[in-house]
Structures are given as C-alpha cells and as structure tokens.
Motif scaffolding. Structure first.
Motif, PDB file in Angstrom:
ATOM      1  N   VAL A   1       0.742  -1.154  -0.071  1.00  0.00           N
ATOM      2  CA  VAL A   1       0.031  -0.084   0.054  1.00  0.00           C
ATOM      3  C   VAL A   1       0.862   1.367  -0.116  1.00  0.00           C
ATOM      4  O   VAL A   1       1.939   1.369   0.663  1.00  0.00           O
ATOM      5  CB  VAL A   1      -0.969  -0.039   1.172  1.00  0.00           C
ATOM      6  N   GLN A   2       0.408   2.282  -0.632  1.00  0.00           N
ATOM      7  CA  GLN A   2       1.340   3.680  -0.516  1.00  0.00           C
ATOM      8  C   GLN A   2       0.860   4.216   1.028  1.00  0.00           C
ATOM      9  O   GLN A   2      -0.058   4.243   1.512  1.00  0.00           O
ATOM     10  CB  GLN A   2       0.677   4.408  -1.709  1.00  0.00           C
ATOM     11  N   ALA A   3       1.952   5.011   1.154  1.00  0.00           N
ATOM     12  CA  ALA A   3       1.918   5.736   2.358  1.00  0.00           C
ATOM     13  C   ALA A   3       0.640   6.482   2.427  1.00  0.00           C
ATOM     14  O   ALA A   3       0.233   7.191   1.346  1.00  0.00           O
ATOM     15  CB  ALA A   3       3.052   6.567   2.454  1.00  0.00           C
ATOM     16  N   GLY A   4      -0.089   6.668   3.747  1.00  0.00           N
ATOM     17  CA  GLY A   4      -1.311   7.321   3.907  1.00  0.00           C
ATOM     18  C   GLY A   4      -2.461   6.332   3.733  1.00  0.00           C
ATOM     19  O   GLY A   4      -3.311   6.878   3.970  1.00  0.00           O
ATOM     20  N   GLY A   5      -1.999   5.124   2.921  1.00  0.00           N
ATOM     21  CA  GLY A   5      -3.479   4.273   2.615  1.00  0.00           C
ATOM     22  C   GLY A   5      -3.636   3.438   3.803  1.00  0.00           C
ATOM     23  O   GLY A   5      -3.157   3.841   4.945  1.00  0.00           O
ATOM     24  N   SER A   6      -4.611   2.574   3.773  1.00  0.00           N
ATOM     25  CA  SER A   6      -5.114   1.836   4.682  1.00  0.00           C
ATOM     26  C   SER A   6      -4.908   0.270   4.376  1.00  0.00           C
ATOM     27  O   SER A   6      -5.008  -0.218   3.362  1.00  0.00           O
ATOM     28  CB  SER A   6      -6.744   2.122   5.324  1.00  0.00           C
ATOM     29  N   LEU A   7      -5.093  -0.557   5.420  1.00  0.00           N
ATOM     30  CA  LEU A   7      -4.963  -2.195   5.312  1.00  0.00           C
ATOM     31  C   LEU A   7      -5.973  -2.512   6.694  1.00  0.00           C
ATOM     32  O   LEU A   7      -5.813  -1.912   7.440  1.00  0.00           O
ATOM     33  CB  LEU A   7      -3.606  -2.805   5.319  1.00  0.00           C
ATOM     34  N   ARG A   8      -6.377  -3.763   6.138  1.00  0.00           N
ATOM     35  CA  ARG A   8      -7.040  -4.318   7.419  1.00  0.00           C
ATOM     36  C   ARG A   8      -6.572  -5.859   7.558  1.00  0.00           C
ATOM     37  O   ARG A   8      -6.838  -6.532   6.548  1.00  0.00           O
ATOM     38  CB  ARG A   8      -8.639  -4.348   7.290  1.00  0.00           C
ATOM     39  N   LEU A   9      -5.991  -6.048   8.531  1.00  0.00           N
ATOM     40  CA  LEU A   9      -5.420  -7.392   8.999  1.00  0.00           C
ATOM     41  C   LEU A   9      -6.672  -8.323   9.802  1.00  0.00           C
ATOM     42  O   LEU A   9      -7.231  -7.591  10.649  1.00  0.00           O
ATOM     43  CB  LEU A   9      -4.232  -7.485   9.644  1.00  0.00           C
ATOM     44  N   SER A  10      -6.771  -9.618   9.442  1.00  0.00           N
ATOM     45  CA  SER A  10      -7.588 -10.299  10.112  1.00  0.00           C
ATOM     46  C   SER A  10      -6.842 -11.815  10.528  1.00  0.00           C
ATOM     47  O   SER A  10      -6.070 -12.128   9.843  1.00  0.00           O
ATOM     48  CB  SER A  10      -8.807 -10.695   9.484  1.00  0.00           C
ATOM     49  N   CYS A  11      -7.068 -12.267  11.910  1.00  0.00           N
ATOM     50  CA  CYS A  11      -6.667 -13.450  12.420  1.00  0.00           C
ATOM     51  C   CYS A  11      -7.581 -14.189  12.990  1.00  0.00           C
ATOM     52  O   CYS A  11      -8.500 -13.757  13.701  1.00  0.00           O
ATOM     53  CB  CYS A  11      -5.657 -12.921  13.438  1.00  0.00           C
ATOM     54  N   THR A  12      -7.660 -15.255  12.186  1.00  0.00           N
ATOM     55  CA  THR A  12      -8.629 -16.390  12.508  1.00  0.00           C
ATOM     56  C   THR A  12      -8.197 -17.511  13.499  1.00  0.00           C
ATOM     57  O   THR A  12      -7.069 -18.108  13.170  1.00  0.00           O
ATOM     58  CB  THR A  12      -9.418 -16.797  11.365  1.00  0.00           C
ATOM     59  N   ALA A  13      -8.813 -17.811  14.538  1.00  0.00           N
ATOM     60  CA  ALA A  13      -8.324 -18.586  15.497  1.00  0.00           C
ATOM     61  C   ALA A  13      -9.267 -19.867  15.673  1.00  0.00           C
ATOM     62  O   ALA A  13     -10.352 -19.703  15.535  1.00  0.00           O
ATOM     63  CB  ALA A  13      -8.391 -18.086  16.786  1.00  0.00           C
ATOM     64  N   SER A  14      -8.607 -21.000  15.678  1.00  0.00           N
ATOM     65  CA  SER A  14      -9.491 -22.363  15.912  1.00  0.00           C
ATOM     66  C   SER A  14      -9.461 -22.304  17.688  1.00  0.00           C
ATOM     67  O   SER A  14      -8.867 -21.805  18.363  1.00  0.00           O
ATOM     68  CB  SER A  14      -8.388 -23.350  15.490  1.00  0.00           C
ATOM     69  N   GLY A  15     -10.453 -23.356  17.941  1.00  0.00           N
ATOM     70  CA  GLY A  15     -10.513 -23.354  19.495  1.00  0.00           C
ATOM     71  C   GLY A  15     -11.642 -22.730  19.721  1.00  0.00           C
ATOM     72  O   GLY A  15     -12.479 -21.742  19.491  1.00  0.00           O
ATOM     73  N   ARG A  16     -12.519 -23.513  20.727  1.00  0.00           N
ATOM     74  CA  ARG A  16     -13.891 -23.304  21.224  1.00  0.00           C
ATOM     75  C   ARG A  16     -13.982 -22.226  22.124  1.00  0.00           C
ATOM     76  O   ARG A  16     -14.981 -21.774  22.467  1.00  0.00           O
ATOM     77  CB  ARG A  16     -14.771 -24.525  21.658  1.00  0.00           C
ATOM     78  N   THR A  17     -12.811 -21.882  22.686  1.00  0.00           N
ATOM     79  CA  THR A  17     -12.738 -20.889  23.860  1.00  0.00           C
ATOM     80  C   THR A  17     -11.846 -19.631  23.590  1.00  0.00           C
ATOM     81  O   THR A  17     -11.346 -18.989  24.433  1.00  0.00           O
ATOM     82  CB  THR A  17     -11.875 -21.403  25.219  1.00  0.00           C
ATOM     83  N   PHE A  18     -12.042 -19.366  22.230  1.00  0.00           N
ATOM     84  CA  PHE A  18     -11.398 -18.155  21.806  1.00  0.00           C
ATOM     85  C   PHE A  18     -11.900 -16.644  22.624  1.00  0.00           C
ATOM     86  O   PHE A  18     -11.159 -16.027  23.102  1.00  0.00           O
ATOM     87  CB  PHE A  18     -12.115 -17.826  20.419  1.00  0.00           C
ATOM     88  N   SER A  19     -12.990 -16.855  23.207  1.00  0.00           N
ATOM     89  CA  SER A  19     -13.445 -15.537  23.919  1.00  0.00           C
ATOM     90  C   SER A  19     -12.378 -15.406  25.329  1.00  0.00           C
ATOM     91  O   SER A  19     -12.667 -14.238  25.763  1.00  0.00           O
ATOM     92  CB  SER A  19     -14.937 -15.597  24.212  1.00  0.00           C
ATOM     93  N   SER A  20     -11.905 -16.606  25.671  1.00  0.00           N
ATOM     94  CA  SER A  20     -10.970 -16.688  26.923  1.00  0.00           C
ATOM     95  C   SER A  20      -9.641 -16.124  26.779  1.00  0.00           C
ATOM     96  O   SER A  20      -8.890 -16.047  27.573  1.00  0.00           O
ATOM     97  CB  SER A  20     -11.319 -17.907  27.613  1.00  0.00           C
ATOM     98  N   TYR A  21      -9.487 -15.991  25.341  1.00  0.00           N
ATOM     99  CA  TYR A  21      -7.723 -15.611  24.984  1.00  0.00           C
ATOM    100  C   TYR A  21      -7.707 -14.074  25.003  1.00  0.00           C
ATOM    101  O   TYR A  21      -8.580 -13.358  24.490  1.00  0.00           O
ATOM    102  CB  TYR A  21      -7.751 -16.156  23.435  1.00  0.00           C
ATOM    103  N   ALA A  22      -6.800 -13.679  25.536  1.00  0.00           N
ATOM    104  CA  ALA A  22      -6.191 -12.441  25.369  1.00  0.00           C
ATOM    105  C   ALA A  22      -5.402 -12.356  23.914  1.00  0.00           C
ATOM    106  O   ALA A  22      -4.744 -13.495  23.664  1.00  0.00           O
ATOM    107  CB  ALA A  22      -5.188 -11.814  26.366  1.00  0.00           C
ATOM    108  N   MET A  23      -5.653 -11.322  23.257  1.00  0.00           N
ATOM    109  CA  MET A  23      -4.842 -11.323  21.795  1.00  0.00           C
ATOM    110  C   MET A  23      -4.155 -10.248  21.682  1.00  0.00           C
ATOM    111  O   MET A  23      -4.202  -9.182  22.118  1.00  0.00           O
ATOM    112  CB  MET A  23      -6.224 -11.257  20.621  1.00  0.00           C
ATOM    113  N   GLY A  24      -3.341 -10.282  20.811  1.00  0.00           N
ATOM    114  CA  GLY A  24      -2.267  -9.340  20.586  1.00  0.00           C
ATOM    115  C   GLY A  24      -1.593  -9.320  19.136  1.00  0.00           C
ATOM    116  O   GLY A  24      -1.795 -10.259  18.188  1.00  0.00           O
ATOM    117  N   TRP A  25      -1.165  -8.253  18.651  1.00  0.00           N
ATOM    118  CA  TRP A  25      -0.722  -8.192  17.285  1.00  0.00           C
ATOM    119  C   TRP A  25       0.840  -7.628  17.504  1.00  0.00           C
ATOM    120  O   TRP A  25       0.851  -6.717  18.265  1.00  0.00           O
ATOM    121  CB  TRP A  25      -1.252  -7.120  16.367  1.00  0.00           C
ATOM    122  N   PHE A  26       1.756  -8.243  16.952  1.00  0.00           N
ATOM    123  CA  PHE A  26       3.041  -7.839  16.899  1.00  0.00           C
ATOM    124  C   PHE A  26       3.514  -7.357  15.522  1.00  0.00           C
ATOM    125  O   PHE A  26       2.926  -8.136  14.546  1.00  0.00           O
ATOM    126  CB  PHE A  26       4.017  -8.793  17.479  1.00  0.00           C
TER     127      PHE A  26
END
Length: 126
Positions: free
Chosen positions: A12-37
């Motif tokens: 993408v050019q400077a000033g533009g936008s992107l949306r990253l997505s992360c999909t997780a397996s596991g039935r207890t996703f709501s109990s996970y703390a999540m981070g982006w690095f």
C-alpha cells in the motif's frame, strides 16, 4: 492446540489503509487475550496492539496510537487490526498472538503469548 491464521497483508502507498484479520481455532476463543506484533528486517519483534479477553479493553504502541484499531469478534473467533494513515516505517511482518493461559505478563510482553500465527507481510511504499 490453537491455530492462528493471519490474512489481509499487502502493498500500500503511504497514507493508505489495510485491514488485517486473524482467525483462531478453538472453542474458547473468548477466553484468550489477543495481541498483534510486528517484525521488520533486522529488528526485534515489537508490540503493536492488544485486546483483553473479557472487557475488550485495548492497548497500543505509541507509534500506532490514533492510526491503528484492534477489535475482536468472539462469534467469528477473529481479531482484526485496522491500519490507517500507514507510513513506510510500518513495513514489517505482522503476527497475531494468543494468550490462552491468562498469563499475568503485560500485553506488550511477547512472552505473555503462547500461540502465534505465521505472519503476514505489510509493505508501505513512500
């Protein structure tokens, strides 16, 4: 075992936008703390954003505050990172991470997280 799969990276050019997505397996996703690095060539992996499992409170690195937004959808077991006003210095491989152990380390600490995705490349041209 938890699997994390990132998507949405690209060029993408400077000033533009992107949306990253992360999909997780596991039935207890709501109990996970999540981070982006992210990790740029020749640099240490650094914290970008985090989101609590319960309250949904968010945390950001100073370098991205006001430009990036992290959100989660527990029904879809997904966490997103909306990136606006991108700069060339945002160029890096971006990783999604999950803390499934309720670790007490702070969100900015990479050792808090016990599962990582494979990463997605984000390149911002000037």
């Amino acid at each position: 075992q938890v699997q994390l799969v990132e998507s949405g990276g690209g060029l993408v050019q400077a000033g533009g936008s992107l949306r990253l997505s992360c999909t997780a397996s596991g039935r207890t996703f709501s109990s996970y703390a999540m981070g982006w690095f992210r990790q740029a060539p020749g640099k240490e992996r650094e914290f970008v954003a985090g989101i609590r499992r319960s309250t949904g409170s968010t945390y950001y690195a100073d370098s991205v505050k006001g430009r990036f937004t992290v959100s989660r959808d527990n029904a879809k077991t997904a966490v997103d990172l909306q990136m606006n006003s991108l700069k060339p210095e945002d160029t890096a491989v971006y990783y999604c991470a999950a803390d499934t152990r309720e670790d007490e380390l702070g969100y900015r600490n990479r050792y808090k997280y016990d599962y990582w995705g494979q990463g997605t490349q984000v390149t911002v041209s000037s």
